[in-house]
Design a protein around this motif. Structure first.
Motif: not given
Length: 580
Positions: A121, A123, A129, A420
Motif C-alpha cells: 500500500i 500513499s 495508508k 493511494f
C-alpha cells in the motif's frame, strides 16, 4: 449541487458515484426532435444542413440500439455455455496437473516480500495508508483470503465477493458468493427498442443472484475477473478455458490405456487336450470336463438362484483349452504373452505437452522434467511465466482498488479516493535481474553520451540523453534537475554538520567509565560531568588495563552489564566503578 448531495444518504451518494452518472459521458446516444429544437433560419442551405445532420443523428442512435440488442441476445445465449464450462472446471479440478497449476497461480500471485506482506500500500497520506492497511490486513485478512480468491478467479475466470457494509464501520467483512449462480448485468444486456429512453437503473452495473431472486448494486459486490477474451464479456476467461478440449482427450487416452493394461497385460496358458479319434459331438464336453478339473467358476442365476456353469464367461486371467487329434503335437502347454508395449506412452505425453502449453506453466514447475543448461532455460521460462502472473495480479488489483475506494468513500474521504496505490510483489527474481541488467546498459550508454571526449565536445547533452535513453519528458527532466539541486544543498548541510553539532552526548557514559573524553569533534569542549584523573593515571589507565569489558551493553548511565563474569565479579566491578 452540493446542497442536494448533503440531502442524500451515504448509500445514495455511493450509488450515484458507481451508478449511471459515472459513465464518463459514454451514455447511450439518443435523438429527440421537438419544438424547442426547431431551427429558425432564412438560409435554405443552413436548413438543409441541419436537417441532414438530424437525420444522421437519428440513424446513428438507432444503429447503437440495434448493436446493444445484439449484445443482449449474445448474453442470453452465452449463459448456458457459461454454465457448461463451469461444470467442466469442477471436473478438471480432480486432475492432478490442473489442480497443481491452480495452486501455482495462487501461490505465485501472492508472493510475500521481505517483510512478509502480500499487498503493498502506497500513499502520500499516512492516515489513508493506515486505514487501508487495517482494512486489508485485519478486516479482510488479505494474507489468507487473497490466495483463495485468486485460485477461484483462475479456475472460473470470475469470482464474486459480497462486501459487508456498515454506515459507521464501513467495510466489516466479505463473503464468497457462488460463482455459478451470479450474473453480471451491464448496459446493453437488457432488451431495447430503437429511439427509446432507457431506465436509469438499467444503465449502471448491477449483479443478480438467480436462485435467491436478489439484486446487488455495483458497490456491494467485488467482481474479480480475468479479461482475456472479448467473446465472453462481461465475464472473465478462465485459465483452464484453452485446456478444456485437451483435458477431455487426456482423460479419454488415460482411460483407454488403463483398460488396455488391465485386459491385455495378464499372460494366459493354452492347454492342448488330446482327443484322439473321439466323435466330434463328444469333444466339447470332454474338453470342458478337463478344464473344470483345473478351474471351476460358479455363476449364480439372479432369477432362479441356481448355480449355472453353462454361461460362464471367460475372465481376463482364464486359460484356453483346445482339443487336438495329433498325438505327436509338440508343446501341449503354451504361454500367450500379455501386452508387450506397456511402456509406449508417447500419445499420452503428446497430449500432456499440449495441456501444459494451454496452462502456460513451465513443465519443470509441474515436475514433468528437470531443468537443463544450468537452469538458464528455466530462467527464461520463469520470465515468461512471470508475465502471466503479472496479468493475473493486474486484474485482481483493479477490484482491490474498488474495495478500497468504497471503504474510503464511506469514511468520508471523497476528495482522496485516488490518493493511494496498491501493488503485489513480482514473483520472478529473474525478471528483476533482467530489468537491472537493462538499466545498467542504459546508464552506461548515458555516461558514454554525456562524457566529454578529449580535444572535442561530448556526443550529446544530458537533456537529450535523458529524453531518448530513459524516455523522460521535458517536465520529468526539469523536475529531476530541481531534485538534484535540493540534494546538493542537503549534502552541503551534511558536510557542515561538525561546525553545527559539536557534541552529541552519545558517548558520555563510556567517557565517564574510562575517564577519557571521546565522541566530540575537534576543538569542542569536554562533555559535562564530574572531572576525572588525567588519562593514563592510576585510577583511569588505558582501556586494556580494565577487566574484560568487551561485550559491554549500556542501556543508560546507571545500567551496566559485563559478560563472561560471575555475579560476584560483576558486583565488585560495579562497586569499584561507582567508588571512583
Amino acid at each position: 449541487m452540493e446542497q442536494n448531495n448533503n440531502q442524500l444518504t451515504v448509500w445514495q451518494r455511493l450509488s450515484k458515484t458507481f451508478g449511471p452518472n459515472s459513465l464518463l459521458g459514454q451514455d447511450i446516444p439518443t435523438y429527440k426532435f421537438d419544438k424547442k429544437e426547431l431551427l429558425k433560419t432564412r438560409d435554405r442551405n443552413e436548413f438543409e444542413k441541419e436537417k441532414l445532420q438530424a437525420q444522421q443523428s437519428l440513424y446513428l442512435a438507432n444503429q447503437w440500439t440495434k448493436i446493444e440488442s445484439n449484445l443482449y441476445t449474445q448474453a442470453i445465449y452465452y449463459e448456458p455455455t457459461r454454465l457448461a464450462a463451469f461444470y467442466d472446471y469442477e471436473s478438471m479440478e480432480f486432475t492432478p496437473e490442473i489442480s497443481t497449476a491452480l495452486d501455482i497461480y495462487a501461490e505465485e500471485s501472492t508472493t510475500p516480500n521481505e517483510d512478509g506482506h502480500i499487498l503493498q500500500i502506497y500513499s502520500e497520506s499516512k492516515r489513508i495508508k493506515g486505514i487501508l492497511a487495517d482494512l486489508f490486513n485485519n478486516t479482510l485478512d488479505i494474507n489468507t483470503n487473497l490466495q483463495m480468491w485468486i485460485r477461484n478467479t483462475c479456475k472460473y475466470g470470475d469470482n464474486f465477493v459480497y462486501l459487508k457494509l456498515d454506515p459507521e464501520k464501513e467495510i466489516v467483512g466479505a463473503v464468497q458468493l457462488p460463482n455459478i449462480e451470479i450474473e453480471r448485468l451491464e448496459r446493453g444486456m437488457s432488451p431495447k427498442r430503437p429511439n427509446t429512453e432507457v431506465k436509469p437503473d438499467e444503465k449502471g452495473l448491477r449483479f443478480a443472484w438467480k436462485e435467491k431472486n436478489m439484486e446487488f448494486n455495483a458497490w456491494e459486490v467485488a467482481h474479480f475477473r480475468l479479461l482475456g477474451d472479448d467473446r465472453k464479456l462481461p465475464y472473465g476467461t478462465s485459465m483452464l478455458e484453452k485446456a478444456r478440449r485437451i483435458w477431455k482427450q487426456l482423460v479419454l487416452a488415460e482411460d483407454a490405456m488403463l483398460i488396455y493394461r488391465t485386459s491385455r497385460a495378464p499372460e494366459r496358458r493354452v492347454f492342448k487336450v488330446f482327443v484322439g479319434n473321439m466323435d466330434d459331438k463328444d469333444v466339447e464336453p470332454y474338453v470342458q470336463r478337463v478344464a473344470n478339473k483345473f478351474k471351476r467358476d460358479q455363476i449364480v442365476d439372479n432369477k432362479t438362484g441356481n448355480v449355472d456353469l453353462r454361461f460362464n464367461q471367460m475372465a481376463v486371467d482364464q486359460d484356453y483349452f483346445i482339443p487336438v487329434r495329433d498325438a505327436a503335437q509338440t508343446m501341449p502347454i503354451e504361454t500367450l504373452a500379455g501386452a508387450q508395449n506397456l511402456s509406449e506412452i508417447a500419445d499420452i505425453e503428446y497430449i500432456q505437452k499440449k495441456l501444459v502449453t494451454a496452462l502456460r506453466i513451465p513443465k519443470a514447475y509441474l515436475g514433468f522434467e528437470e531443468p537443463v543448461g544450468d537452469g538458464k532455460n528455466l530462467s527464461l521460462l520463469d520470465i515468461r511465466f512471470a508475465r502471466t502472473i503479472n496479468r493475473i495480479q493486474k486484474n485482481m488489483l483493479s477490484e482491490l482498488n474498488k474495495i478500497a475506494i468504497v471503504h474510503l468513500f464511506l469514511l468520508g474521504f471523497e476528495e482522496e479516493l485516488q490518493n493511494f496505490t496498491l501493488g503485489l510483489n513480482n514473483p520472478s527474481k529473474q525478471a528483476d535481474l533482467l530489468m537491472v541488467d537493462v538499466w545498467k546498459e542504459k546508464v552506461l550508454l548515458y555516461k558514454d553520451l554525456v562524457g566529454e571526449i578529449p580535444n572535442t565536445i561530448q556526443p550529446a547533452s544530458a537533456t537529450w540523453a535523458k529524453k531518448h535513453i530513459f524516455g523522460w519528458s521535458d517536465e520529468d527532466i526539469k523536475l529531476d534537475t530541481q531534485r538534484i539541486r535540493m540534494e546538493r544543498a542537503v549534502a552541503a548541510e551534511l558536510a557542515n554538520t561538525p561546525t553545527i553539532i559539536t557534541h552529541t552526548g552519545m558517548f558520555d557514559t563510556i567517557d565517564r567509565l574510562y575517564k577519557t573524553v571521546s565522541g566530540s569533534t575537534a576543538g569542542a569542549p569536554p562533555p559535562p560531568g564530574p572531572p576525572g584523573p588525567p588519562p593514563g593515571g592510576e585510577a583511569g589507565g588505558l582501556p586494556e588495563s580494565k577487566p574484560k569489558l568487551e561485550n559491554l551493553l549500556l542501556e543508560n548511565d546507571d545500567d551496566y552489564f559485563i559478560s563472561n563474569a560471575s555475579l560476584g565479579e560483576m558486583e565488585n566491578e560495579l562497586l569499584k566503578i561507582l567508588g571512583d
